[in-house]
Design a protein around this motif. Structure first.
Motif, PDB file in Angstrom:
ATOM      1  N   SER A 188       1.212  -1.053  -0.181  1.00 44.55           N
ATOM      2  CA  SER A 188       0.404  -0.101   0.419  1.00 44.55           C
ATOM      3  C   SER A 188       0.378   1.589   0.146  1.00 44.55           C
ATOM      4  O   SER A 188       0.305   2.353  -0.842  1.00 44.55           O
ATOM      5  CB  SER A 188      -1.284   0.120   1.304  1.00 44.55           C
ATOM      6  OG  SER A 188      -1.937  -1.362   1.329  1.00 44.55           O
ATOM      7  N   ASN A 189       1.998   1.284   0.634  1.00 46.06           N
ATOM      8  CA  ASN A 189       2.936   2.319   0.786  1.00 46.06           C
ATOM      9  C   ASN A 189       4.101   2.631   0.202  1.00 46.06           C
ATOM     10  O   ASN A 189       4.493   3.981  -0.109  1.00 46.06           O
ATOM     11  CB  ASN A 189       3.272   2.477   2.333  1.00 46.06           C
ATOM     12  CG  ASN A 189       2.170   3.083   2.759  1.00 46.06           C
ATOM     13  OD1 ASN A 189       1.623   3.943   3.560  1.00 46.06           O
ATOM     14  ND2 ASN A 189       1.560   1.751   3.962  1.00 46.06           N
ATOM     15  N   GLU A 209       5.517   2.492  -3.028  1.00 46.61           N
ATOM     16  CA  GLU A 209       5.792   3.226  -4.262  1.00 46.61           C
ATOM     17  C   GLU A 209       5.348   4.904  -4.209  1.00 46.61           C
ATOM     18  O   GLU A 209       6.768   5.225  -4.832  1.00 46.61           O
ATOM     19  CB  GLU A 209       4.224   2.852  -5.496  1.00 46.61           C
ATOM     20  CG  GLU A 209       4.561   3.551  -6.414  1.00 46.61           C
ATOM     21  CD  GLU A 209       3.629   3.241  -7.843  1.00 46.61           C
ATOM     22  OE1 GLU A 209       4.043   3.470  -8.668  1.00 46.61           O
ATOM     23  OE2 GLU A 209       2.519   2.492  -7.510  1.00 46.61           O
ATOM     24  N   ARG A 210       4.468   5.281  -3.166  1.00 46.36           N
ATOM     25  CA  ARG A 210       4.646   6.922  -2.877  1.00 46.36           C
ATOM     26  C   ARG A 210       5.890   7.241  -2.184  1.00 46.36           C
ATOM     27  O   ARG A 210       6.147   8.123  -2.502  1.00 46.36           O
ATOM     28  CB  ARG A 210       3.510   6.754  -1.802  1.00 46.36           C
ATOM     29  CG  ARG A 210       3.484   8.083  -1.360  1.00 46.36           C
ATOM     30  CD  ARG A 210       2.099   8.647   0.240  1.00 46.36           C
ATOM     31  NE  ARG A 210       1.648   7.354  -0.050  1.00 46.36           N
ATOM     32  CZ  ARG A 210       2.506   7.409   1.747  1.00 46.36           C
ATOM     33  NH1 ARG A 210       3.652   8.676   1.964  1.00 46.36           N
ATOM     34  NH2 ARG A 210       2.343   5.946   2.492  1.00 46.36           N
ATOM     35  N   CYS A 211       6.075   6.094  -1.098  1.00 43.57           N
ATOM     36  CA  CYS A 211       7.562   6.139  -0.907  1.00 43.57           C
ATOM     37  C   CYS A 211       8.150   6.580  -1.496  1.00 43.57           C
ATOM     38  O   CYS A 211       9.679   8.040  -1.156  1.00 43.57           O
ATOM     39  CB  CYS A 211       8.045   5.316   0.377  1.00 43.57           C
ATOM     40  SG  CYS A 211       6.854   5.457   2.205  1.00 43.57           S
ATOM     41  N   VAL A 269       8.206   7.295  -4.945  1.00 43.74           N
ATOM     42  CA  VAL A 269       8.701   8.378  -5.264  1.00 43.74           C
ATOM     43  C   VAL A 269       8.592   9.957  -4.546  1.00 43.74           C
ATOM     44  O   VAL A 269       9.790  10.698  -5.210  1.00 43.74           O
ATOM     45  CB  VAL A 269       6.493   9.017  -6.227  1.00 43.74           C
ATOM     46  CG1 VAL A 269       6.188  10.253  -6.979  1.00 43.74           C
ATOM     47  CG2 VAL A 269       6.154   7.193  -6.999  1.00 43.74           C
ATOM     48  N   ASP A 270       8.331   9.986  -3.211  1.00 49.02           N
ATOM     49  CA  ASP A 270       9.465  11.183  -2.536  1.00 49.02           C
ATOM     50  C   ASP A 270      10.757  10.521  -2.620  1.00 49.02           C
ATOM     51  O   ASP A 270      11.214  11.649  -2.573  1.00 49.02           O
ATOM     52  CB  ASP A 270       8.222  10.978  -0.894  1.00 49.02           C
ATOM     53  CG  ASP A 270       6.937  11.360  -1.180  1.00 49.02           C
ATOM     54  OD1 ASP A 270       5.747  12.064  -2.440  1.00 49.02           O
ATOM     55  OD2 ASP A 270       6.171  11.276  -0.302  1.00 49.02           O
ATOM     56  N   TRP A 315       9.470   1.386 -12.621  1.00 50.22           N
ATOM     57  CA  TRP A 315      10.771   0.923 -11.580  1.00 50.22           C
ATOM     58  C   TRP A 315      11.189  -0.741 -12.151  1.00 50.22           C
ATOM     59  O   TRP A 315      10.988  -1.774 -11.314  1.00 50.22           O
ATOM     60  CB  TRP A 315       9.207   0.382 -10.657  1.00 50.22           C
ATOM     61  CG  TRP A 315       8.345   1.460 -10.339  1.00 50.22           C
ATOM     62  CD1 TRP A 315       6.745   1.314  -9.755  1.00 50.22           C
ATOM     63  CD2 TRP A 315       8.835   2.233  -9.328  1.00 50.22           C
ATOM     64  NE1 TRP A 315       6.884   2.444  -9.125  1.00 50.22           N
ATOM     65  CE2 TRP A 315       8.196   2.873  -8.662  1.00 50.22           C
ATOM     66  CE3 TRP A 315      10.419   3.177  -9.280  1.00 50.22           C
ATOM     67  CZ2 TRP A 315       7.964   4.240  -7.769  1.00 50.22           C
ATOM     68  CZ3 TRP A 315      10.542   3.715  -8.546  1.00 50.22           C
ATOM     69  CH2 TRP A 315       9.567   4.673  -7.887  1.00 50.22           C
TER      70      TRP A 315
END
Length: 403
Positions: free
Chosen positions: A284-285, A287-289, A291-292, A307
């Motif tokens: 759940s997390n 990919e967002r991490c 990207v940041d 990726w």
């Protein structure tokens, strides 16, 4: 005004002179494991025999299923059946055993770290006395003076070497150590940082207990090992040859997940808490991490392949965690081959494991295998207590034979 500005000018010039000209890089890698090897197929019988727990037939069957699904073929341990037999307090939950565990680790950890560090230093091509900084990580200790001082003596480092010792950071400790080494190398001209990560699973070792399934999981996947890397900037040619340049590092803690992964030191040793929801938290997390983490680099690390463009050095905490990375990021089969091979051959050696993955990745690049041949940029990733996601972006050396 002129007189007031002069000290600032001097300080700025001094600061520029102190800094390296280029980015930090991994200049050498070394790994080591203890002599005692137990095949995963045999581990359940071995473990229940040495803990005198063969009567717990249902729990034994449960561990057997864990081991069969682990993706691990074998693991290495400092402790042996004879050692466990000589320390009955390790199996008695009512008896305090922390002191005995720490005494065993006090010898095992620095000696294992020294074996890995000696290999890294030999590959590096310079003298151990040229090491200026030492960063040591372990989950297997709690003493000061600690493993860092003992390791410095074993290696013959100078008394002036600047030491940092990190305890109980779990699988993410190597990322913290490499991040620290990067900052040291880039801000101290000529610095050469030895990062050493070593673990002995004697601290969490104990008899199986239905009420502590996290401990059973730890017994099913953790192994002993040590990894070492030498980090420095502005390599001296032709002796020093960069393997991976360290482009950036970042850390993100997922709010409200403190319960997911935890490490606690108590009278009975170390206890690990690993929630069954961790793989889903990754899906759940992650990919967002990522990207940041990559945003400050702009397009530098982008390859146009999503990726699947970078090479991947993911800490193989477990088979389900690697599966979660693949599912969340849509990674092609084989992108995590280095991580899966290390898990298969050694199990999860906590922070030391990622050094083994880098070693395997370097081998694949030298041999021209697919995972290393196509990608210049790479991503290291792991999880830590918190739940914390650590990311390091690497740039591989242009010549596969460098390092």
């Amino acid at each position: 005004m002129g007189a007031a500005a002069q000290p600032a000018t001097v300080l700025n010039e001094l600061r520029r002179a102190q800094r390296a000209d280029g980015p930090a890089a991994v200049l050498a890698i070394g790994t080591a494991v203890p002599a005692n090897c137990v095949r995963q197929d045999d581990f359940t019988d071995w473990y229940f025999r040495v803990t005198k727990s063969d009567h717990l037939t249902e729990l034994k069957a449960k561990m057997k299923r864990m081991c069969d699904k682990s993706g691990i073929k074998k693991r290495y341990f400092h402790h042996t059946e004879e050692m466990i037999g000589g320390h009955p307090e390790l199996l008695d939950r009512a008896a305090p055993s922390l002191g005995a565990r720490l005494r065993i680790s006090a010898d095992a950890v620095p000696e294992l770290a020294a074996a890995a560090a000696e290999r890294a230093i030999a590959e590096w091509g310079r003298q151990a006395a040229d090491i200026t900084h030492l960063v040591v990580t372990t989950n297997s200790g709690g003493n000061e003076p600690g493993a860092d001082l003992r390791l410095a003596r074993l290696l013959g480092l100078r008394p002036t070497v600047r030491r940092t010792l990190l305890y109980l950071h779990g699988c993410s400790a190597s990322f913290i150590a490499i991040r620290l080494a990067k900052d040291i190398a880039e801000n101290n001209r000529g610095a050469r940082v030895l990062v050493a990560c070593a673990h002995s699973t004697i601290l969490p070792f104990g008899a199986p207990d239905e009420a502590q399934l996290d401990a059973l999981v730890a017994m099913a996947i953790f192994g002993d090992g040590a990894g070492a890397a030498i980090v420095g900037a502005d390599p001296t040619n032709p002796v020093e040859r960069p393997i991976f340049h360290i482009a950036s590092s970042s850390q993100a803690t997922l709010p409200g997940t403190e319960h997911a992964v935890a490490i606690n030191l108590g009278e009975g040793g170390v206890r690990y808490r690993m929630s069954a929801e961790v793989p889903e938290l990754v899906r759940s997390n992650i990919e967002r991490c990522l990207v940041d983490s990559l945003a400050p680099l702009g397009q530098a690390a982008a390859s146009g392949c999503g990726w699947n463009g970078p090479f991947w050095a993911v800490h193989p905490g477990s088979r389900p965690l690697l599966d979660s990375y693949e599912a969340a990021l849509g990674l092609e089969t084989g992108k995590l081959a280095a991580s899966r091979r290390v898990l298969s051959e050694y199990g999860n050696m906590l922070a030391a494991t990622i050094i083994f993955v880098l070693h395997e990745m370097r081998r694949r690049r030298q041999d021209g295998e697919k995972e290393g041949e196509e990608s210049q940029w790479g991503i290291m990733s792991t999880l830590g207590p918190g739940l914390t996601i650590e990311t390091i972006v690497l740039q591989a050396s242009g010549d596969r034979n460098d390092g």
